[in-house]
Design an enzyme around this catalytic site. Structure first.
Site, PDB file in Angstrom:
ATOM      1  N   ASP A  33      13.037 -15.666 -59.590  1.00 17.86           N
ATOM      2  CA  ASP A  33      12.026 -14.840 -60.001  1.00 17.86           C
ATOM      3  C   ASP A  33      11.530 -13.716 -59.024  1.00 17.86           C
ATOM      4  OD1 ASP A  33       9.050 -14.184 -60.318  1.00 17.86           O
ATOM      5  OD2 ASP A  33       9.114 -15.277 -62.191  1.00 17.86           O
ATOM      6  N   TRP A  39       8.293 -14.392 -64.775  1.00 22.14           N
ATOM      7  CA  TRP A  39       9.625 -14.564 -65.302  1.00 22.14           C
ATOM      8  C   TRP A  39      10.044 -15.916 -65.486  1.00 22.14           C
ATOM      9  CZ3 TRP A  39       8.546 -10.689 -67.568  1.00 22.14           C
ATOM     10  CH2 TRP A  39       7.956  -9.480 -66.804  1.00 22.14           C
ATOM     11  N   ASP A  40       9.837 -16.751 -64.427  1.00 21.79           N
ATOM     12  CA  ASP A  40      10.148 -18.151 -64.479  1.00 21.79           C
ATOM     13  C   ASP A  40       9.476 -18.634 -65.660  1.00 21.79           C
ATOM     14  OD1 ASP A  40      12.149 -18.757 -62.485  1.00 21.79           O
ATOM     15  OD2 ASP A  40      10.505 -18.775 -60.986  1.00 21.79           O
ATOM     16  N   LEU A  41       7.930 -18.448 -65.944  1.00 21.40           N
ATOM     17  CA  LEU A  41       7.278 -19.357 -66.804  1.00 21.40           C
ATOM     18  C   LEU A  41       7.704 -18.417 -68.315  1.00 21.40           C
ATOM     19  CD1 LEU A  41       3.523 -18.729 -65.094  1.00 21.40           C
ATOM     20  CD2 LEU A  41       5.132 -20.888 -65.152  1.00 21.40           C
ATOM     21  N   GLY A  48      10.884 -20.457 -68.922  1.00 17.65           N
ATOM     22  CA  GLY A  48      10.702 -21.893 -69.511  1.00 17.65           C
ATOM     23  C   GLY A  48      10.466 -21.937 -70.847  1.00 17.65           C
TER      24      GLY A  48
END
Length: 428
Positions: free
Chosen positions: A144, A173-175, A178
């Site tokens: 991220d 961006w990770d969230l 996902g």
């Protein structure tokens, strides 16, 4: 007669019967698995012997148990397998392609094992759904914070006078990735239900951030207008919004998206006549959002004087009578103060007893289906369900399990949990 509680459970867990094997770490792919587990899917988390590297990531409970890991893996089952051994990888492959129409689904953030690739698995089960998160579109690595750096956002984040880039604390961006993984997986599974065909799904972290920059218009602005955006502190780009300090050290974030919000804000602060005079002096129509943003600094200074002369409680009382969007700033410790009153009163939260952590308030699924939402369930300990899963899902009997233990493919019963306790300083 149908038990209303059973009906409510079915409503909030519509993915009951779906089985997903998750081989992942850190944020995006574990969040995908947890999102689906909270909707009723049986998510089986595969970890190396002793647990994955992210099991020790901060913040930690007093015992040493990772609150981060526990928070992102609620409601899953966990098995421990030696993935460095071919026999271990083949065992996981058997689990992925195993029995059941709703099985045959895998989520991973690594494609380094040929035995677990889409090509190998689909040769064994043609309807396999293979979901992979990569860093770059070319399969290269990224996280991220490197993606943040590559896509421009840190150069616009932070106070106006900041000298260098400011990364976001939130791994946005990770969230987002996902949740994209979860949506994509459900789309692929629906395609399979309709056609019987499997699917290979890829999501690149860089693509998620680039798509956001494009969808918000930032890339088009740079291309078409040659605009070089600059930092603007806590001002909301394109509209009127910023933070204000109060006389007693409080601080609020206020956003006036519409002309109605704007009029309400200045009426509540007794500045309607002043802002009307300012409008005439500047030749600006503050009913127009662009004009409110263009003159945000002088408007903000007018309001700042009012807030600096009033306490936080007085400001909140004035704002409650309006339709203005606002909130006081709170720390995480503020949110859990007063015996967790705010958390206890939230329908999202429920008290959960997490091994290695103890009882605390934790979120369930934010999705509310027919008025029902799935409550939080504890995250698994290392290898907690290894033998249960291999016995129930693959039909392995005691001699076969003993052979796997003898060969080091799986640990002894409770081996991973004993190791986890030793790492966290608990007594086994």
């Amino acid at each position: 007669m149908t038990d209303p509680a059973d009906t409510a459970t079915r409503r909030s867990r519509p993915l009951h019967g779906m089985r997903i094997v998750e081989i992942s770490s850190y944020v995006a792919s574990p969040l995908c698995g947890m999102t689906l587990a909270q909707l009723g899917a049986d998510v089986i988390r595969v970890e190396p012997v002793g647990g994955a590297a992210d099991r020790t990531r901060w913040p930690l409970a007093e015992s040493g148990t990772s609150l981060y890991w526990s928070g992102l893996n609620k409601g899953k089952r966990a098995i421990e397998v030696d993935l460095s051994a071919e026999a271990g990888r083949l065992l996981v492959a058997d689990l992925i392609v195993g029995r059941g129409d709703r099985g045959g689904i895998v989520v991973s953030n690594s494609d380094r094992f040929p035995e677990l690739s889409f090509e190998t698995l689909s040769a064994r089960r043609p309807d396999v759904v293979h979901v992979l998160l990569t860093g770059g579109r070319d399969g290269g690595t990224a996280v991220d914070y490197t993606v943040q750096a590559a896509t421009g956002f840190p150069l616009l984040t932070g106070p106006e006078n900041a000298a260098g880039p400011v990364n976001s604390l939130v791994p946005a961006w990770d969230l987002a990735a996902g949740l994209y993984l979860a949506v994509g997986l459900l789309a692929a599974e629906r395609h399979r239900l309709l056609t019987g065909e499997g699917q290979r799904l890829r999501v690149a972290l860089e693509d998620v951030a680039l798509a956001a920059a494009g969808n918000l218009g930032y890339l088009a602005d740079a291309q078409l207008n040659g605009t070089s955006r600059e930092r603007d502190g806590n001002h909301v780009y394109g509209t009127f919004g910023r933070d204000f300090a109060t006389a007693d050290g409080g601080r609020l974030m206020i956003v006036a998206l519409t002309a109605r919000h704007f009029r309400d804000l200045f009426a509540a602060t007794g500045l309607t006549e002043v802002v009307s005079a300012l409008s005439g002096a500047l030749g600006a129509d503050f009913d127009e959002e662009a004009e409110r943003y263009r003159h945000r600094k002088v408007l903000g200074e007018l309001l700042a004087g009012w807030f600096e002369a009033h306490t936080l409680a007085e400001a909140e009382e004035a704002l409650r009578a309006t339709r203005v969007l606002w909130s006081p700033y709170r720390s995480f410790t503020d949110l859990v103060a007063d015996d967790a009153r705010l958390l206890r009163d939230s329908p999202l939260m429920a008290e959960m007893d997490q091994p290695g952590v103890g009882k605390h308030w934790a979120p369930g699924s934010p999705l509310v289906l027919d008025g029902e939402q799935s409550p939080p369930a504890a995250a698994p300990m290392v290898g907690e369900h290894t033998e249960e899963v291999l016995r129930d899902e693959l039909g392995l009997a005691a001699p076969a399990l003993a052979k796997l233990r003898e060969n080091g493919v799986i640990p002894p019963p409770d081996g991973g949990r004993i190791l986890q306790k030793a790492r966290s300083g608990e007594q086994s």
